[in-house]
Design a protein around this motif. Structure first.
Motif, PDB file in Angstrom:
ATOM      1  N   ASP A  56       8.205  -0.389   3.331  1.00 47.43           N
ATOM      2  CA  ASP A  56       6.742   0.180   2.670  1.00 47.43           C
ATOM      3  C   ASP A  56       6.437   1.738   3.355  1.00 47.43           C
ATOM      4  O   ASP A  56       6.211   2.052   1.446  1.00 47.43           O
ATOM      5  CB  ASP A  56       5.891  -0.674   3.508  1.00 47.43           C
ATOM      6  CG  ASP A  56       5.305  -2.072   3.500  1.00 47.43           C
ATOM      7  OD1 ASP A  56       6.524  -2.218   2.314  1.00 47.43           O
ATOM      8  OD2 ASP A  56       4.996  -2.427   4.156  1.00 47.43           O
ATOM      9  N   MET A  57       6.400   2.310   3.713  1.00 46.45           N
ATOM     10  CA  MET A  57       6.485   3.729   4.111  1.00 46.45           C
ATOM     11  C   MET A  57       7.698   4.191   2.603  1.00 46.45           C
ATOM     12  O   MET A  57       6.903   5.217   2.048  1.00 46.45           O
ATOM     13  CB  MET A  57       6.250   4.453   5.111  1.00 46.45           C
ATOM     14  CG  MET A  57       5.319   4.316   5.709  1.00 46.45           C
ATOM     15  SD  MET A  57       5.584   4.861   7.293  1.00 46.45           S
ATOM     16  CE  MET A  57       4.256   3.768   8.888  1.00 46.45           C
ATOM     17  N   SER A  99       6.787   4.168  -1.020  1.00 38.13           N
ATOM     18  CA  SER A  99       4.888   4.654  -1.448  1.00 38.13           C
ATOM     19  C   SER A  99       5.399   6.136  -1.357  1.00 38.13           C
ATOM     20  O   SER A  99       5.056   6.960  -2.038  1.00 38.13           O
ATOM     21  CB  SER A  99       4.200   4.409   0.520  1.00 38.13           C
ATOM     22  OG  SER A  99       3.561   3.594   0.187  1.00 38.13           O
ATOM     23  N   SER A 110      11.730  -4.506   2.342  1.00 36.44           N
ATOM     24  CA  SER A 110      10.458  -5.131   2.810  1.00 36.44           C
ATOM     25  C   SER A 110      10.016  -6.816   2.994  1.00 36.44           C
ATOM     26  O   SER A 110       9.398  -6.862   3.064  1.00 36.44           O
ATOM     27  CB  SER A 110      10.079  -4.037   2.153  1.00 36.44           C
ATOM     28  OG  SER A 110       8.361  -4.604   2.797  1.00 36.44           O
ATOM     29  N   HIS A 167       6.499  -8.215   9.646  1.00 36.57           N
ATOM     30  CA  HIS A 167       5.536  -7.382   8.550  1.00 36.57           C
ATOM     31  C   HIS A 167       6.028  -5.958   9.519  1.00 36.57           C
ATOM     32  O   HIS A 167       5.567  -5.079   9.476  1.00 36.57           O
ATOM     33  CB  HIS A 167       3.878  -7.926   9.013  1.00 36.57           C
ATOM     34  CG  HIS A 167       3.909  -8.435   7.577  1.00 36.57           C
ATOM     35  ND1 HIS A 167       3.582  -8.398   6.456  1.00 36.57           N
ATOM     36  CD2 HIS A 167       3.037  -9.579   8.033  1.00 36.57           C
ATOM     37  CE1 HIS A 167       2.879  -9.455   5.746  1.00 36.57           C
ATOM     38  NE2 HIS A 167       3.384 -10.592   6.102  1.00 36.57           N
ATOM     39  N   ALA A 168       5.853  -5.855  10.980  1.00 40.53           N
ATOM     40  CA  ALA A 168       6.264  -4.471  11.648  1.00 40.53           C
ATOM     41  C   ALA A 168       7.675  -4.155  11.380  1.00 40.53           C
ATOM     42  O   ALA A 168       7.339  -3.097  11.259  1.00 40.53           O
ATOM     43  CB  ALA A 168       6.116  -5.179  13.147  1.00 40.53           C
ATOM     44  N   LYS A 214       9.249  -9.413   5.429  1.00 42.52           N
ATOM     45  CA  LYS A 214       8.030  -9.467   5.510  1.00 42.52           C
ATOM     46  C   LYS A 214       8.046 -11.751   5.718  1.00 42.52           C
ATOM     47  O   LYS A 214       7.408 -12.130   5.552  1.00 42.52           O
ATOM     48  CB  LYS A 214       7.262  -9.782   4.376  1.00 42.52           C
ATOM     49  CG  LYS A 214       6.583  -8.814   4.236  1.00 42.52           C
ATOM     50  CD  LYS A 214       5.537  -7.882   3.343  1.00 42.52           C
ATOM     51  CE  LYS A 214       5.887  -5.993   3.643  1.00 42.52           C
ATOM     52  NZ  LYS A 214       4.459  -5.704   2.642  1.00 42.52           N
ATOM     53  N   CYS A 244      13.865   0.010  -1.351  1.00 42.87           N
ATOM     54  CA  CYS A 244      12.528  -0.367  -0.205  1.00 42.87           C
ATOM     55  C   CYS A 244      12.124  -1.458   0.007  1.00 42.87           C
ATOM     56  O   CYS A 244      11.794  -2.244   0.689  1.00 42.87           O
ATOM     57  CB  CYS A 244      12.035   1.447   0.096  1.00 42.87           C
ATOM     58  SG  CYS A 244      13.561   2.513   0.285  1.00 42.87           S
ATOM     59  N   ARG A 245      11.437  -1.841  -1.602  1.00 39.13           N
ATOM     60  CA  ARG A 245      10.017  -2.983  -1.564  1.00 39.13           C
ATOM     61  C   ARG A 245      11.508  -4.374  -1.431  1.00 39.13           C
ATOM     62  O   ARG A 245      10.703  -5.091  -0.791  1.00 39.13           O
ATOM     63  CB  ARG A 245      10.004  -2.446  -3.239  1.00 39.13           C
ATOM     64  CG  ARG A 245       9.329  -1.946  -3.855  1.00 39.13           C
ATOM     65  CD  ARG A 245       8.541  -1.775  -4.697  1.00 39.13           C
ATOM     66  NE  ARG A 245       7.860  -0.146  -5.330  1.00 39.13           N
ATOM     67  CZ  ARG A 245       6.694   0.250  -4.897  1.00 39.13           C
ATOM     68  NH1 ARG A 245       5.890  -0.871  -4.192  1.00 39.13           N
ATOM     69  NH2 ARG A 245       6.331   1.045  -5.181  1.00 39.13           N
ATOM     70  N   ALA A 266       8.999  -3.991   8.552  1.00 41.71           N
ATOM     71  CA  ALA A 266       9.117  -3.478   6.712  1.00 41.71           C
ATOM     72  C   ALA A 266       8.496  -2.743   6.611  1.00 41.71           C
ATOM     73  O   ALA A 266       7.760  -1.810   5.565  1.00 41.71           O
ATOM     74  CB  ALA A 266       7.978  -4.725   5.941  1.00 41.71           C
ATOM     75  N   THR A 267       7.178  -2.063   7.837  1.00 44.85           N
ATOM     76  CA  THR A 267       6.377  -1.511   7.939  1.00 44.85           C
ATOM     77  C   THR A 267       6.925   0.267   7.782  1.00 44.85           C
ATOM     78  O   THR A 267       6.925   1.020   6.577  1.00 44.85           O
ATOM     79  CB  THR A 267       5.766  -1.155   8.748  1.00 44.85           C
ATOM     80  OG1 THR A 267       4.945  -2.058   9.672  1.00 44.85           O
ATOM     81  CG2 THR A 267       4.682  -0.065   8.757  1.00 44.85           C
ATOM     82  N   PRO A 268       8.310   0.541   7.985  1.00 47.39           N
ATOM     83  CA  PRO A 268       9.067   1.952   7.470  1.00 47.39           C
ATOM     84  C   PRO A 268       9.362   1.685   5.839  1.00 47.39           C
ATOM     85  O   PRO A 268      10.227   2.580   5.306  1.00 47.39           O
ATOM     86  CB  PRO A 268      10.194   1.624   8.500  1.00 47.39           C
ATOM     87  CG  PRO A 268       9.388   0.839   9.328  1.00 47.39           C
ATOM     88  CD  PRO A 268       9.045   0.254   9.334  1.00 47.39           C
TER      89      PRO A 268
END
Length: 65
Positions: free
Chosen positions: A58-59, A62, A40, A51-52, A44, A36-37, A54-56
């Motif tokens: 990043d979640m 997390s 992302s 960035h938009a 980016k 995931c990292r 990559a948001t899923p």
């Protein structure tokens, strides 16, 4: 027949050992969150929408942590 002096089997074993040594310091959750990292971070780089997009991912990382 290979022309190199290093056998292919030795190279394969050395590659697996190197990968294992690189992942050893990471905890269990960090290893699972790694894809995931990486995704992302790669997204980016893309201008404007990176960035938009990559948001899923990043979640995802997390949530795993």
């Amino acid at each position: 027949m290979s022309t190199s002096s290093i056998p292919d089997r030795f190279i394969r074993v050395a590659a697996w050992l190197t990968l294992g040594a690189a992942l050893l310091p990471l905890g269990g959750c960090a290893v699972v969150a790694l894809p995931c990292r990486l995704t992302s971070s790669a997204l980016k780089i893309v201008p404007v929408v990176g960035h938009a997009a990559a948001t899923p991912f990043d979640m995802c990382s997390s949530a795993i942590d």
